[in-house]
Write a protein that holds these residues in place. Structure first.
Motif, PDB file in Angstrom:
ATOM      1  N   PRO A 281      -0.606  12.269  79.325  1.00 24.61           N
ATOM      2  CA  PRO A 281      -0.592  11.812  77.933  1.00 24.61           C
ATOM      3  C   PRO A 281      -1.472  12.684  77.039  1.00 24.61           C
ATOM      4  N   VAL A 282      -1.050  12.791  75.783  1.00 24.36           N
ATOM      5  CA  VAL A 282      -1.883  13.333  74.721  1.00 24.36           C
ATOM      6  C   VAL A 282      -2.268  12.152  73.836  1.00 24.36           C
ATOM      7  N   THR A 283      -3.547  12.055  73.481  1.00 27.37           N
ATOM      8  CA  THR A 283      -4.006  10.905  72.707  1.00 27.37           C
ATOM      9  C   THR A 283      -4.786  11.347  71.479  1.00 27.37           C
ATOM     10  N   THR A 284      -4.889  10.453  70.521  1.00 28.64           N
ATOM     11  CA  THR A 284      -5.796  10.634  69.400  1.00 28.64           C
ATOM     12  C   THR A 284      -7.222  10.414  69.895  1.00 28.64           C
TER      13      THR A 284
ATOM     14  N   VAL B 255       0.306   9.753  71.952  1.00 26.93           N
ATOM     15  CA  VAL B 255       1.242  10.291  70.965  1.00 26.93           C
ATOM     16  C   VAL B 255       2.318  11.172  71.607  1.00 26.93           C
ATOM     17  N   THR B 256       2.440  11.138  72.929  1.00 23.62           N
ATOM     18  CA  THR B 256       3.525  11.828  73.627  1.00 23.62           C
ATOM     19  C   THR B 256       4.331  10.818  74.425  1.00 23.62           C
ATOM     20  N   GLY B 257       5.606  11.156  74.637  1.00 26.28           N
ATOM     21  CA  GLY B 257       6.473  10.354  75.487  1.00 26.28           C
ATOM     22  C   GLY B 257       6.886  11.165  76.709  1.00 26.28           C
ATOM     23  N   PHE B 258       6.975  10.521  77.859  1.00 27.42           N
ATOM     24  CA  PHE B 258       7.278  11.229  79.106  1.00 27.42           C
ATOM     25  C   PHE B 258       8.475  10.593  79.800  1.00 27.42           C
ATOM     26  N   MET B 259       9.519  11.390  80.035  1.00 25.56           N
ATOM     27  CA  MET B 259      10.740  10.966  80.717  1.00 25.56           C
ATOM     28  C   MET B 259      11.262   9.623  80.194  1.00 25.56           C
ATOM     29  N   PRO B 260      11.435   9.504  78.856  1.00 19.87           N
ATOM     30  CA  PRO B 260      11.953   8.246  78.299  1.00 19.87           C
ATOM     31  C   PRO B 260      13.401   8.023  78.722  1.00 19.87           C
ATOM     32  N   ASP B 261      13.834   6.785  78.683  1.00 15.83           N
ATOM     33  CA  ASP B 261      15.189   6.440  79.117  1.00 15.83           C
ATOM     34  C   ASP B 261      16.250   7.173  78.305  1.00 15.83           C
TER      35      ASP B 261
ATOM     36  N   HIS C 224      16.125  10.225  76.990  1.00 16.00           N
ATOM     37  CA  HIS C 224      16.203  11.635  77.388  1.00 16.00           C
ATOM     38  C   HIS C 224      15.178  11.853  78.498  1.00 16.00           C
ATOM     39  N   VAL C 225      15.573  11.663  79.732  1.00 14.98           N
ATOM     40  CA  VAL C 225      14.600  11.705  80.830  1.00 14.98           C
ATOM     41  C   VAL C 225      14.040  13.107  81.049  1.00 14.98           C
ATOM     42  N   HIS C 226      14.679  14.131  80.473  1.00 18.31           N
ATOM     43  CA  HIS C 226      14.183  15.499  80.619  1.00 18.31           C
ATOM     44  C   HIS C 226      13.166  15.873  79.542  1.00 18.31           C
ATOM     45  N   HIS C 227      12.807  14.953  78.673  1.00 15.61           N
ATOM     46  CA  HIS C 227      11.741  15.187  77.703  1.00 15.61           C
ATOM     47  C   HIS C 227      10.406  14.908  78.383  1.00 15.61           C
ATOM     48  N   LEU C 228       9.600  15.951  78.534  1.00 14.51           N
ATOM     49  CA  LEU C 228       8.357  15.852  79.298  1.00 14.51           C
ATOM     50  C   LEU C 228       7.155  16.055  78.383  1.00 14.51           C
ATOM     51  N   GLY C 229       6.759  15.020  77.670  1.00 12.67           N
ATOM     52  CA  GLY C 229       5.589  15.119  76.805  1.00 12.67           C
ATOM     53  C   GLY C 229       5.701  16.280  75.833  1.00 12.67           C
ATOM     54  N   ALA C 230       4.710  17.158  75.829  1.00 11.17           N
ATOM     55  CA  ALA C 230       4.750  18.398  75.058  1.00 11.17           C
ATOM     56  C   ALA C 230       4.856  19.553  76.037  1.00 11.17           C
ATOM     57  N   SER C 231       5.895  20.377  75.873  1.00  9.28           N
ATOM     58  CA  SER C 231       6.123  21.452  76.842  1.00  9.28           C
ATOM     59  C   SER C 231       6.844  22.607  76.164  1.00  9.28           C
ATOM     60  N   ILE C 232       6.921  23.721  76.860  1.00  4.94           N
ATOM     61  CA  ILE C 232       7.679  24.882  76.402  1.00  4.94           C
ATOM     62  C   ILE C 232       8.975  24.914  77.200  1.00  4.94           C
ATOM     63  N   ALA C 233      10.095  24.791  76.509  1.00 10.99           N
ATOM     64  CA  ALA C 233      11.384  24.665  77.186  1.00 10.99           C
ATOM     65  C   ALA C 233      12.477  25.255  76.309  1.00 10.99           C
ATOM     66  N   VAL C 234      13.494  25.844  76.937  1.00 12.40           N
ATOM     67  CA  VAL C 234      14.641  26.375  76.193  1.00 12.40           C
ATOM     68  C   VAL C 234      15.935  25.957  76.890  1.00 12.40           C
ATOM     69  N   PRO C 235      16.982  25.641  76.107  1.00 11.51           N
ATOM     70  CA  PRO C 235      18.240  25.181  76.703  1.00 11.51           C
ATOM     71  C   PRO C 235      18.900  26.205  77.608  1.00 11.51           C
ATOM     72  N   ALA C 236      18.759  27.486  77.271  1.00 13.11           N
ATOM     73  CA  ALA C 236      19.360  28.538  78.099  1.00 13.11           C
ATOM     74  C   ALA C 236      18.551  29.806  77.967  1.00 13.11           C
TER      75      ALA C 236
END
Length: 281
Positions: free
Chosen positions: A37-40, A46-52, A54-66
């Motif tokens: 988690p990232v917090t105030t 203030v981050t969400g991890f593997m929510p229902d 979009h389970v591939h959303h991992l908090g804050a990360s560096i990611a590209v579709p292709a």
């Protein structure tokens, strides 16, 4: 088999973010290091991890579709003329070594591996935190990406392949699910901030049982990538590397980005925006 590891980042006498690299994440989420988690400073997450949604959303990360056709975002892959398909093309980011590791700063080397485990790209990443005042702190993110194969790198997005508005890919921040109120706006955008090149974007929200929070995203003046911003079905912000067309990094080139995120308790104020702009300089 390697075990999951984590490193806490601290400022103003408290832990404000946990940086995690977990080799046991499902392949379909394109495993990668993430902040969660990232917090105030007040303790609100203030981050969400593997929510229902979009389970591939991992908090804050560096990611590209292709990246050279490997999916480093997770989930489905958008294919021109066919839509979003479930393909066996997911890559992963592997920790290669530390160049610096302290309570308020990390400098890491990573390998981006394709589905067969072959290196596609090499990255140097820096994360640093520092307090701003009693209610806010700043995260500074820098990363440089270069080819690991001797050939060029092609960064792609669904928008570049024909899905209008879906130009995500880069440093992506997923906010928590279940927000009861969310707002997003930029410096010069009087309407939709999505796709703007404003120097900063504000995302603020509240959720049941938690205090209001504000995030201010600031990009460096050199790149001025468009902002991918969602705040309707979910809340998230990405500084988009391939907004509406592919981005090609030459074989001998390096893609470098610098940005900051101010994390504050409470609703956005002029004082918070001023502090964010001054801290990012």
């Amino acid at each position: 088999m390697p075990t999951a590891q984590a490193h806490d980042l601290s400022c103003a006498g408290r832990v404000v973010a946990r940086y995690v690299w977990d080799p046991h994440l499902p392949p379909t989420v394109s495993p990668r290091p993430y902040l969660h988690p990232v917090t105030t400073l007040g303790g609100t997450t203030v981050t969400g991890f593997m929510p229902d949604d979009h389970v591939h959303h991992l908090g804050a990360s560096i990611a590209v579709p292709a990246l050279n056709d490997a999916n480093f975002w997770g989930g489905r892959t958008y294919v021109t003329g066919h839509g979003s398909l479930a393909l066996d093309n997911h890559g992963r980011q592997r920790h290669a070594g530390w160049l610096h590791r302290s309570a308020d700063r990390l400098v890491q080397e990573l390998e981006w591996l394709d589905r067969d485990g072959q290196p596609v790209a090499l990255e140097r990443r820096s994360l640093a935190v520092r307090p701003i005042d009693g209610t806010a702190w700043l995260l500074r993110v820098e990363f440089s990406l270069r080819s690991a194969t001797g050939g060029s790198l092609t960064i792609d997005s669904p928008a570049a392949r024909g899905r209008t508005g879906a130009g995500y890919g880069g440093f992506f921040w997923r906010a928590p699910a279940g927000l009861t109120r969310v707002r997003a706006y930029g410096e010069g955008s009087h309407g939709d901030v999505h796709g703007s090149r404003d120097p900063w974007v504000v995302l603020s929200g509240s959720q049941p049982g938690a205090a209001d929070w504000t995030l201010v995203f600031l990009t460096d003046a050199i790149s001025a990538d468009p902002w991918f911003v969602r705040f309707d079905d979910y809340a998230g912000v990405c500084s988009a590397l391939a907004w509406d067309q592919q981005r090609v990094v030459p074989a001998d080139g390096v893609l470098t980005r610098q940005l900051s995120v101010l994390v504050a308790d409470g609703s956005p104020t002029d004082q918070v925006l001023t502090a964010a702009r001054q801290a990012h300089r």
